[in-house]
Design a protein around this motif. Sequence first.
Motif, PDB file in Angstrom:
ATOM      1  N   CYS A 175       6.153  14.061 -13.192  1.00 32.31           N
ATOM      2  CA  CYS A 175       6.107  12.808 -12.435  1.00 32.31           C
ATOM      3  C   CYS A 175       5.115  12.950 -11.283  1.00 32.31           C
ATOM      4  CB  CYS A 175       7.490  12.473 -11.897  1.00 32.31           C
ATOM      5  SG  CYS A 175       7.542  10.932 -10.958  1.00 32.31           S
ATOM      6  N   CYS A 176       4.243  11.952 -11.122  1.00 34.18           N
ATOM      7  CA  CYS A 176       3.213  11.974 -10.082  1.00 34.18           C
ATOM      8  C   CYS A 176       3.282  10.672  -9.279  1.00 34.18           C
ATOM      9  CB  CYS A 176       1.822  12.104 -10.697  1.00 34.18           C
ATOM     10  SG  CYS A 176       1.602  13.542 -11.778  1.00 34.18           S
ATOM     11  N   ALA A 177       3.189  10.774  -7.945  1.00 37.68           N
ATOM     12  CA  ALA A 177       3.168   9.618  -7.059  1.00 37.68           C
ATOM     13  C   ALA A 177       1.771   9.483  -6.473  1.00 37.68           C
ATOM     14  CB  ALA A 177       4.194   9.774  -5.947  1.00 37.68           C
ATOM     15  N   VAL A 178       1.214   8.266  -6.531  1.00 41.87           N
ATOM     16  CA  VAL A 178      -0.196   8.045  -6.203  1.00 41.87           C
ATOM     17  C   VAL A 178      -0.333   7.149  -4.981  1.00 41.87           C
ATOM     18  CG1 VAL A 178      -2.412   7.192  -7.075  1.00 41.87           C
ATOM     19  CG2 VAL A 178      -0.794   8.305  -8.643  1.00 41.87           C
ATOM     20  N   ASP A 179      -1.074   7.634  -3.979  1.00 43.35           N
ATOM     21  CA  ASP A 179      -1.406   6.842  -2.800  1.00 43.35           C
ATOM     22  C   ASP A 179      -2.569   5.899  -3.107  1.00 43.35           C
ATOM     23  OD1 ASP A 179       0.462   8.280  -1.379  1.00 43.35           O
ATOM     24  OD2 ASP A 179      -0.961   9.230  -0.009  1.00 43.35           O
ATOM     25  N   ALA A 180      -2.605   4.759  -2.424  1.00 49.34           N
ATOM     26  CA  ALA A 180      -3.756   3.845  -2.510  1.00 49.34           C
ATOM     27  C   ALA A 180      -3.637   2.809  -1.407  1.00 49.34           C
ATOM     28  CB  ALA A 180      -3.823   3.163  -3.874  1.00 49.34           C
ATOM     29  N   GLU A 181      -4.744   2.587  -0.699  1.00 46.38           N
ATOM     30  CA  GLU A 181      -4.774   1.582   0.362  1.00 46.38           C
ATOM     31  C   GLU A 181      -5.748   0.449   0.082  1.00 46.38           C
ATOM     32  OE1 GLU A 181      -3.510   3.737   4.516  1.00 46.38           O
ATOM     33  OE2 GLU A 181      -5.652   3.661   4.029  1.00 46.38           O
ATOM     34  N   GLN A 182      -6.640   0.651  -0.888  1.00 46.76           N
ATOM     35  CA  GLN A 182      -7.634  -0.374  -1.214  1.00 46.76           C
ATOM     36  C   GLN A 182      -8.041  -0.203  -2.669  1.00 46.76           C
ATOM     37  OE1 GLN A 182     -10.252   0.657   1.930  1.00 46.76           O
ATOM     38  NE2 GLN A 182     -11.274   2.311   0.839  1.00 46.76           N
TER      39      GLN A 182
ATOM     40  N   PHE B 147      -0.462  12.614  -5.255  1.00 48.05           N
ATOM     41  CA  PHE B 147      -1.907  12.407  -5.181  1.00 48.05           C
ATOM     42  C   PHE B 147      -2.172  11.599  -3.911  1.00 48.05           C
ATOM     43  CE2 PHE B 147      -1.441  13.717  -9.473  1.00 48.05           C
ATOM     44  CZ  PHE B 147      -2.669  14.208  -9.888  1.00 48.05           C
ATOM     45  N   SER B 148      -2.662  12.280  -2.876  1.00 49.22           N
ATOM     46  CA  SER B 148      -2.874  11.668  -1.571  1.00 49.22           C
ATOM     47  C   SER B 148      -4.119  10.779  -1.582  1.00 49.22           C
ATOM     48  CB  SER B 148      -3.040  12.749  -0.512  1.00 49.22           C
ATOM     49  OG  SER B 148      -4.279  13.440  -0.731  1.00 49.22           O
ATOM     50  N   LEU B 149      -4.344  10.081  -0.476  1.00 53.27           N
ATOM     51  CA  LEU B 149      -5.562   9.275  -0.355  1.00 53.27           C
ATOM     52  C   LEU B 149      -6.805  10.150  -0.481  1.00 53.27           C
ATOM     53  CD1 LEU B 149      -4.584   6.821   2.537  1.00 53.27           C
ATOM     54  CD2 LEU B 149      -4.906   6.257   0.117  1.00 53.27           C
ATOM     55  N   ASP B 150      -6.788  11.336   0.139  1.00 54.91           N
ATOM     56  CA  ASP B 150      -7.926  12.246   0.002  1.00 54.91           C
ATOM     57  C   ASP B 150      -8.127  12.638  -1.452  1.00 54.91           C
ATOM     58  OD1 ASP B 150      -8.519  12.183   2.672  1.00 54.91           O
ATOM     59  OD2 ASP B 150      -7.483  14.066   3.147  1.00 54.91           O
TER      60      ASP B 150
ATOM     61  N   ALA C 256     -10.093  18.136 -12.665  1.00 56.84           N
ATOM     62  CA  ALA C 256      -9.465  19.389 -13.075  1.00 56.84           C
ATOM     63  C   ALA C 256      -7.951  19.304 -12.935  1.00 56.84           C
ATOM     64  CB  ALA C 256     -10.016  20.548 -12.250  1.00 56.84           C
ATOM     65  N   ARG C 257      -7.496  18.664 -11.879  1.00 61.34           N
ATOM     66  CA  ARG C 257      -6.050  18.542 -11.680  1.00 61.34           C
ATOM     67  C   ARG C 257      -5.411  17.685 -12.766  1.00 61.34           C
ATOM     68  NH1 ARG C 257      -3.092  16.347  -6.200  1.00 61.34           N
ATOM     69  NH2 ARG C 257      -0.944  16.726  -6.894  1.00 61.34           N
ATOM     70  N   LEU C 258      -6.074  16.615 -13.150  1.00 63.46           N
ATOM     71  CA  LEU C 258      -5.556  15.776 -14.228  1.00 63.46           C
ATOM     72  C   LEU C 258      -5.471  16.551 -15.530  1.00 63.46           C
ATOM     73  CD1 LEU C 258      -7.480  12.430 -13.524  1.00 63.46           C
ATOM     74  CD2 LEU C 258      -5.033  12.843 -13.173  1.00 63.46           C
ATOM     75  N   ARG C 259      -6.497  17.335 -15.806  1.00 68.05           N
ATOM     76  CA  ARG C 259      -6.495  18.124 -17.052  1.00 68.05           C
ATOM     77  C   ARG C 259      -5.362  19.141 -17.077  1.00 68.05           C
ATOM     78  NH1 ARG C 259     -12.278  17.840 -16.474  1.00 68.05           N
ATOM     79  NH2 ARG C 259     -12.296  19.856 -15.400  1.00 68.05           N
TER      80      ARG C 259
ATOM     81  N   ILE D 211       0.844  -1.189   0.000  1.00 68.13           N
ATOM     82  CA  ILE D 211       0.000   0.000   0.000  1.00 68.13           C
ATOM     83  C   ILE D 211       0.881   1.242   0.000  1.00 68.13           C
ATOM     84  CG2 ILE D 211      -1.866  -1.189   1.230  1.00 68.13           C
ATOM     85  CD1 ILE D 211      -0.970   0.360   3.767  1.00 68.13           C
ATOM     86  N   THR D 212       0.301   2.367  -0.392  1.00 69.32           N
ATOM     87  CA  THR D 212       1.025   3.640  -0.379  1.00 69.32           C
ATOM     88  C   THR D 212       0.192   4.662   0.381  1.00 69.32           C
ATOM     89  OG1 THR D 212       1.869   3.089  -2.589  1.00 69.32           O
ATOM     90  CG2 THR D 212       2.260   5.324  -1.793  1.00 69.32           C
ATOM     91  N   ARG D 213       0.808   5.256   1.399  1.00 68.44           N
ATOM     92  CA  ARG D 213       0.107   6.218   2.255  1.00 68.44           C
ATOM     93  C   ARG D 213       1.044   7.396   2.524  1.00 68.44           C
ATOM     94  NH1 ARG D 213      -0.367   3.511   7.511  1.00 68.44           N
ATOM     95  NH2 ARG D 213      -2.062   2.302   6.582  1.00 68.44           N
ATOM     96  N   ASP D 214       0.526   8.627   2.350  1.00 72.25           N
ATOM     97  CA  ASP D 214       1.329   9.838   2.561  1.00 72.25           C
ATOM     98  C   ASP D 214       2.622   9.796   1.754  1.00 72.25           C
ATOM     99  OD1 ASP D 214      -0.557  10.888   4.376  1.00 72.25           O
ATOM    100  OD2 ASP D 214       0.341   9.771   6.038  1.00 72.25           O
TER     101      ASP D 214
END
Length: 443
Positions: free
Chosen positions: A207-214, A186-189, A197-200, A131-134
């Motif tokens: 480079c973007c780092a993406v959080d995900a826990e589930q 890109f945080s969990l929130d 809008a942010r993606l656009r 998982i990725t958090r913070d």
Amino acid sequence: MTQTPATKIIAIDDDPTGSQTVHSCLLLTRWDPETLIEALTDAAPLFFVLSNTRGMSADDAASVTREICVNLRQALARLAEAGSPIQPLIVSRSDSTLRGHYPVETDIIAEELGPFDAHFLVPAFFEGGRITRDGVHYLVVDGKPVPVNEAEFAQDSVFGFQHAFLPDYVEEKTAGRIASAEVERFSLDDVRGDIAARLRGLTDNVCCAVDAEQQSDLDNFARQVLAAVGEGKRFLFRSAASLLTSFAALPPQPVAAEAMSAYVRGGRPGVVLVGSHVAKSTRQLETLIEQTDVIPIEIDLERLTRDEESLFHELIDRLETAQHEHHSAVLYTSRGERQFPTKAERLAFGERVSGFLVRLVQNLPRETGFLISKGGITSNDTLSKGLALRTARVLGQIHPGCSVVRCPTDHSRFPDLPVVIFPGNVGGDDALARVYQIIDSSD
């Protein structure tokens, strides 16, 4: 009227385990334009090109990745000229413990198939407890999240790293070309909310780092990414397997995990091949031998360097004997990671061992009922060289993170042989034994 391009998810997979969360799609061990066109026009929403680059030097990985991209560009152009345009969504699928040729592969993909507005690091892999958090990537061990830089994988002799905080990992791996502060997070929130809008607004291959826990985190992220792609944004992904689950949005697999023994040829015994040498694989191997009736057959790597031919014939004889006595066997390399003065020597020895394992697979008893291949590089070589498959279709998962594919009916030596692709770093200590017990129907 101009036809709206269909979106196809294309995973360039640095070992053959990226299909570990999906089903019914093609795995390609060849990437000539004709084979790519076959996959691009297949009914499944995604396919995998098995580059096997994790087992190569950085230069060879770059060369193979470039060849795939050049051929893919040609295949896409041919389809567009024929009136069947495809909108590719490119995923550089790699290890959920951050080992691999980053940024080599994403740089080459960007050169050949770009420009991209952004590239995303999404290493979360829920079936494997990642998982990725913070911004920090974790392995969940016995219910406790451990930063990945504190795990054995960070000490890999080829792909070692010091940072679990993804922006710092990026700075480390790019040697400062991309500073930690420049990585968009890109945080969990964020992923659980509205990021359209942010993606656009992303540009210049940031480079973007993406959080995900589930899985639902990536489902929401993927839905918004696909909408942005539909509006013309061009994104590249460096991810583990769970993101592909969200992109593909497949229904439940048609064959239940517990029913996979139905594919065993004639109910006969099979072979388990363990090339992976990480500690998790060793514990799983020990449990397999302790808890099942499988015949253990060790491949002594020290002897391999001295007396390869006699070792080979002895191992084949033992496999034939086990088959005739109606017993399954586990072939495993002697344990532990050998140390070498240089990365080149380590890779060269790995190639020799891989070549030996391939030769064993090519000469397995013709009556073999099933094959379980443990380890990423081992599995790639098993499919592409040992079984000489050009393509294979994923039947589904026999265990979380473990795919089953099948040889074609017209295979010259092993028609319809089911093959379990079992990654080195997946599952608890009893996972290999459980998979064996599900598929072994020779009792």
